[in-house]
Design a protein around this motif. Structure first.
Motif, short mmCIF file in Angstrom:
data_model
loop_
_atom_site.label_atom_id
_atom_site.label_comp_id
_atom_site.label_asym_id
_atom_site.label_seq_id
_atom_site.Cartn_x
_atom_site.Cartn_y
_atom_site.Cartn_z
N GLU A 1 -66.15 -74.65 -30.71
CA GLU A 1 -65.30 -75.70 -30.70
C GLU A 1 -65.30 -76.52 -31.86
OE1 GLU A 1 -66.31 -77.21 -26.11
OE2 GLU A 1 -67.61 -77.89 -27.78
N GLU A 2 -66.26 -76.48 -32.91
CA GLU A 2 -66.13 -77.19 -34.11
C GLU A 2 -65.20 -76.52 -34.99
OE1 GLU A 2 -68.94 -78.76 -37.81
OE2 GLU A 2 -69.84 -77.72 -36.18
N ILE A 3 -65.08 -75.11 -34.96
CA ILE A 3 -64.08 -74.25 -35.87
C ILE A 3 -62.63 -74.41 -35.13
CG2 ILE A 3 -63.40 -71.88 -36.41
CD1 ILE A 3 -66.40 -71.34 -36.39
N GLU A 4 -62.51 -74.64 -33.88
CA GLU A 4 -61.20 -74.57 -33.59
C GLU A 4 -60.85 -75.89 -33.74
OE1 GLU A 4 -59.06 -75.04 -28.89
OE2 GLU A 4 -61.38 -75.02 -29.27
N HIS A 5 -61.48 -77.15 -33.48
CA HIS A 5 -61.30 -78.49 -34.08
C HIS A 5 -60.63 -78.34 -35.53
CE1 HIS A 5 -61.29 -82.78 -33.54
NE2 HIS A 5 -61.86 -82.85 -34.83
N ILE A 6 -61.64 -77.73 -36.23
CA ILE A 6 -60.94 -77.81 -37.74
C ILE A 6 -59.53 -77.00 -38.10
CG2 ILE A 6 -61.68 -76.85 -39.87
CD1 ILE A 6 -64.55 -77.18 -39.29
N LEU A 7 -59.33 -75.77 -37.25
CA LEU A 7 -58.37 -75.09 -37.50
C LEU A 7 -56.95 -75.72 -37.08
CD1 LEU A 7 -59.63 -71.48 -36.73
CD2 LEU A 7 -59.07 -72.45 -38.92
N ARG A 8 -57.08 -76.60 -35.82
CA ARG A 8 -56.02 -77.26 -35.28
C ARG A 8 -55.62 -78.46 -36.39
NH1 ARG A 8 -54.87 -76.88 -29.87
NH2 ARG A 8 -56.60 -75.64 -28.75
N LYS A 9 -56.43 -78.85 -37.23
CA LYS A 9 -56.15 -80.06 -38.25
C LYS A 9 -55.34 -79.45 -39.32
CE LYS A 9 -59.55 -83.33 -37.22
NZ LYS A 9 -60.74 -84.41 -37.80
N VAL A 10 -55.49 -78.13 -39.75
CA VAL A 10 -54.94 -77.81 -41.05
C VAL A 10 -53.43 -77.04 -40.61
CG1 VAL A 10 -56.97 -76.96 -42.13
CG2 VAL A 10 -55.75 -75.54 -40.59
N ALA A 11 -52.69 -77.01 -41.63
CA ALA A 11 -50.97 -76.75 -41.30
C ALA A 11 -50.96 -75.14 -41.46
CB ALA A 11 -50.42 -77.20 -42.91
N ASP A 12 -51.86 -74.50 -41.85
CA ASP A 12 -51.59 -73.17 -41.81
C ASP A 12 -53.19 -72.50 -41.58
OD1 ASP A 12 -51.26 -70.26 -42.00
OD2 ASP A 12 -50.04 -70.49 -43.73
N PRO A 13 -53.47 -72.27 -40.35
CA PRO A 13 -54.85 -71.87 -40.24
C PRO A 13 -55.15 -70.35 -40.77
CG PRO A 13 -53.69 -72.62 -38.15
CD PRO A 13 -52.77 -72.49 -39.09
N ILE A 14 -54.04 -69.43 -40.73
CA ILE A 14 -54.40 -68.12 -41.43
C ILE A 14 -54.62 -68.61 -42.80
CG2 ILE A 14 -53.44 -65.89 -41.63
CD1 ILE A 14 -54.08 -66.42 -38.65
N ALA A 15 -53.83 -69.03 -43.64
CA ALA A 15 -54.13 -69.37 -45.03
C ALA A 15 -55.47 -70.17 -45.34
CB ALA A 15 -53.01 -69.99 -45.53
N PHE A 16 -55.76 -70.95 -44.54
CA PHE A 16 -57.05 -71.66 -44.60
C PHE A 16 -58.26 -70.85 -44.30
CE2 PHE A 16 -60.41 -73.58 -42.50
CZ PHE A 16 -60.91 -75.07 -43.40
N THR A 17 -58.18 -69.97 -43.56
CA THR A 17 -59.23 -68.89 -43.29
C THR A 17 -59.35 -67.90 -44.26
OG1 THR A 17 -58.77 -69.29 -40.70
CG2 THR A 17 -60.20 -67.58 -41.29
#
Length: 109
Positions: A34-50
């Motif tokens: 859930e913490e990872i999901e929460h972080i990914l929802r906040k970024v503009a581009d989850p794929i680039a962030f990862t």
């Protein structure tokens, strides 16, 4: 200060000043996923962030790793349920071949 190990969900904390409760605050605890999901929802581009977080220069590399992890965590029986009965044995052979190639590929990177 280290966070206490609470189960996922809301936790209420008393905030003291000079031994007197000044307010009650709510803190939301998440499971790791859930913490990872929460972080990914906040970024503009989850794929680039990862990709940046794991230092992958290509999206394909992230895709390869995620596919490998998914396939290695699903039993051959569960994975074969997505396949037709006629391709069952072929899927097992290809899955084992793919897994060994991915392990070799990950080790070489």
């Amino acid at each position: 200060m280290k966070a206490l190990d609470f189960p996922a969900g809301p936790v209420y904390v008393n905030v003291y000043c000079g031994g007197v409760v000044k307010t009650i605050a709510q803190i939301e605890y998440y499971t790791t996923l859930e913490e990872i999901e929460h972080i990914l929802r906040k970024v503009a581009d989850p794929i680039a962030f990862t990709c940046q977080a794991f230092r992958f220069s290509l999206v394909e590399k992230l895709d390869d790793v995620l596919t490998f992890l998914l396939k290695s965590k699903i039993s051959t029986y569960e994975f074969s349920q997505f396949q037709s009965e006629g391709h069952h044995q072929q899927a097992i052979s290809e899955g084992e071949y793919w897994k060994s190639n991915q392990i070799r590929k990950l080790k070489s990177d």
